[in-house]
Motif scaffolding. Sequence first.
Motif, short mmCIF file in Angstrom:
data_model
loop_
_atom_site.label_atom_id
_atom_site.label_comp_id
_atom_site.label_asym_id
_atom_site.label_seq_id
_atom_site.Cartn_x
_atom_site.Cartn_y
_atom_site.Cartn_z
N ASP A 44 0.87 -1.26 -0.75
CA ASP A 44 -0.35 -0.10 -0.15
C ASP A 44 1.08 1.37 -0.07
OD1 ASP A 44 -2.99 1.80 0.44
OD2 ASP A 44 -1.95 1.55 2.16
N VAL A 45 0.84 2.07 -0.95
CA VAL A 45 2.47 3.06 -1.66
C VAL A 45 1.74 4.02 -2.45
CG1 VAL A 45 4.39 1.46 -0.68
CG2 VAL A 45 3.09 1.70 -3.06
N PRO A 46 2.39 5.42 -2.55
CA PRO A 46 1.62 6.30 -3.08
C PRO A 46 1.94 5.55 -5.08
CG PRO A 46 2.65 7.00 -1.19
CD PRO A 46 3.32 5.83 -1.34
N PRO A 47 1.21 6.23 -5.98
CA PRO A 47 1.53 5.86 -7.13
C PRO A 47 2.68 6.26 -6.93
CG PRO A 47 -0.22 6.83 -7.11
CD PRO A 47 0.16 6.72 -5.54
N ASP A 48 4.04 7.31 -7.11
CA ASP A 48 5.02 7.35 -7.05
C ASP A 48 6.57 6.57 -6.55
OD1 ASP A 48 4.92 8.23 -4.91
OD2 ASP A 48 6.37 10.55 -5.15
N ARG A 49 6.02 5.83 -5.69
CA ARG A 49 6.81 5.02 -5.31
C ARG A 49 6.84 3.21 -5.50
NH1 ARG A 49 5.85 6.38 0.48
NH2 ARG A 49 7.38 4.51 1.22
N LEU A 50 5.01 2.84 -6.09
CA LEU A 50 5.42 1.91 -6.29
C LEU A 50 6.19 0.90 -7.17
CD1 LEU A 50 2.69 -0.63 -6.33
CD2 LEU A 50 1.81 0.27 -8.49
N PRO A 51 6.10 1.32 -8.38
CA PRO A 51 7.97 1.13 -9.54
C PRO A 51 8.79 0.29 -7.96
CG PRO A 51 7.02 2.69 -10.61
CD PRO A 51 6.69 2.85 -9.19
N ALA A 52 9.66 0.78 -7.15
CA ALA A 52 11.11 0.47 -6.65
C ALA A 52 10.20 -0.41 -5.48
CB ALA A 52 11.11 1.81 -5.60
N ALA A 53 8.47 -0.47 -4.80
CA ALA A 53 8.09 -1.41 -3.82
C ALA A 53 8.07 -2.35 -4.21
CB ALA A 53 7.06 -1.05 -3.28
N MET A 54 7.60 -2.71 -5.93
CA MET A 54 7.32 -4.00 -5.81
C MET A 54 8.88 -4.64 -6.86
SD MET A 54 3.93 -3.37 -8.52
CE MET A 54 4.67 -4.02 -9.82
N VAL A 55 9.45 -4.22 -6.58
CA VAL A 55 10.71 -4.78 -7.39
C VAL A 55 11.27 -5.45 -5.75
CG1 VAL A 55 13.52 -3.79 -8.48
CG2 VAL A 55 11.31 -3.23 -9.53
N ASP A 56 11.64 -4.41 -4.69
CA ASP A 56 11.90 -5.24 -4.28
C ASP A 56 11.31 -5.76 -3.41
OD1 ASP A 56 13.59 -2.86 -3.74
OD2 ASP A 56 12.48 -1.31 -2.16
N ARG A 57 9.96 -6.47 -3.28
CA ARG A 57 9.49 -7.17 -2.63
C ARG A 57 9.65 -8.64 -3.60
NH1 ARG A 57 5.66 -8.06 1.59
NH2 ARG A 57 6.81 -5.87 1.79
N TYR A 58 9.42 -8.11 -4.79
CA TYR A 58 10.18 -9.21 -6.27
C TYR A 58 11.12 -10.01 -5.18
CZ TYR A 58 12.11 -11.65 -9.88
OH TYR A 58 12.46 -12.36 -10.84
N LEU A 59 12.45 -9.18 -5.48
CA LEU A 59 13.48 -9.76 -4.98
C LEU A 59 13.56 -10.65 -3.46
CD1 LEU A 59 15.57 -7.10 -6.22
CD2 LEU A 59 15.02 -8.97 -7.65
N ASP A 60 12.45 -9.89 -2.67
CA ASP A 60 12.90 -10.55 -1.48
C ASP A 60 12.41 -11.84 -1.65
OD1 ASP A 60 13.51 -8.31 -0.47
OD2 ASP A 60 12.02 -7.55 0.50
N LEU A 61 11.27 -12.19 -1.85
CA LEU A 61 10.36 -13.43 -2.64
C LEU A 61 11.67 -14.07 -3.20
CD1 LEU A 61 6.77 -12.49 -3.67
CD2 LEU A 61 7.45 -13.24 -1.56
N LYS A 62 11.97 -13.92 -4.09
CA LYS A 62 13.57 -14.28 -5.12
C LYS A 62 14.36 -15.15 -3.99
CE LYS A 62 13.97 -15.15 -8.46
NZ LYS A 62 13.27 -16.37 -9.65
N ARG A 63 14.92 -14.35 -2.70
CA ARG A 63 15.77 -14.93 -2.38
C ARG A 63 14.91 -15.58 -1.12
NH1 ARG A 63 17.06 -8.80 -1.49
NH2 ARG A 63 15.82 -8.84 0.22
#
Length: 463
Positions: A440-459
């Motif tokens: 749940d993030v503002p629109p301008d922070r969504l790209p970075a938040a999605m990439v970070d969570r994806y990499l956390d799941l990969k790790r």
Amino acid sequence: MTVPQPDSWQTPAPLHPTQGLPTLPRCSLIPTPRLLSGLAGWTLFGLLSVVWPELTVWWLLAGGLLGACVARDAFALQRRPPLAAGRVLAPALPLGVWHPVRLRFDNPQPQPATLTVFDHYPSAAAECADLPQRLTVAAGGWIELTYRLRPLVRGEWTFAPVQVWLDSPRGLWQRNDRLGEPTTVRVYPDFAAIARYLRLTADRQETLLGIHRRRRRGEGRDFLQLREYRIGDSLRQIDWKATARLRKPIAREYQEERQQTVLFLLDCSRRMRAQDDALSHFDHALNALILLAYVALRQGDAAGLHGFGGERRWLAPRSGPGMLPALIDGVYQLQPTLESPDYVEAVRLLLARQRKRALVVLLTNLRDEDQDELRPAVALLRRRHRLLIANLREPILDDVLEQPIHDLSQAQLYATTCHYRLRRERVQEELRQHGAIVLDVPPDRLPAAMVDRYLDLKRSGRW
């Protein structure tokens, strides 16, 4: 359509500036302010001749000279060939970014040409600066002008021929010409901002986006190698057979699992029409989608798309460098509709098409009343897939809570906002309890938040 790599996305495709002569017929001549001023002076002179009749002869003589000069000037302008014109413009433009457009004019005639230029850009989809412009082209020479354009709507748009008002030799008339050929461009999600983000991230952490594969001790699912045990390794990593054989602690090392699937569930309903800045929530969602797709493809995973909410779009998941251009081509013309989202139907269609386990990324704008509909949709998805809900939060909610309270109306607004956010947080917490990951993030922070969570799941290997 071939989309270049991020490092070359800003480079425009070269065009021949002199290609394309006028294809539309020339319009009638238009009198200039200079001619209108001359006619006004001659008329005033005629009023004076009424008072002093002896001036009538001179008034008639002045009228004859003025008429001859005007007629000769109009005849010279009408016979003059048009200039050659061309437009230099990148065939693909990023949304919301100011971009230069160059116009070139060639004058093959032995006389200089003075003209006023206006380019017929798609005004319904863009805004421009530095138009119109007035310039003079030397005899037998050429000149270039530049103006700035900012696309505001994605899709395919056409520039009409350039409109030029060419001055007559004495500046009494202007001829309205349409020069050059129409130009078609495509406006994509803001890939320029994505490229800047990638470069910034690479400077801060060179391995963040899969440029170099990271290996983490005790994480991931794919076995990589055996090595000596190190302090901090998990006891589960110890290979007891190798330890007994070599008479020293040996640990297994794993790497992140590859060839997984990221499937975007894109909400195209009226919820995504909300707009807090130059871009709508839907445009922000597309920017985040493309960035995460780029990262996933670089990690060796497959990426796909399922659109719902009035605009159904299906792109089967594929891996490889060719998938990113296909994905961008598949979404650049999408626009949010006026229909309501149907999460359950969207999930059922997705389950019928996607059998292999995937990370499903739901890009939407949740409301507190979505609880009853989202609960069965999440229950259906969690049986086979991992669900990440990327929710765009309106920045105005944060702004209201940060403002000082001075009167009753501000206090009521503050209390209403708190109540609204509390109800949304309850919905999100219930979704987390049902197994979904919620951002749940503002629109301008969504790209970075999605990439970070994806990499956390990969790790972590918790796909």
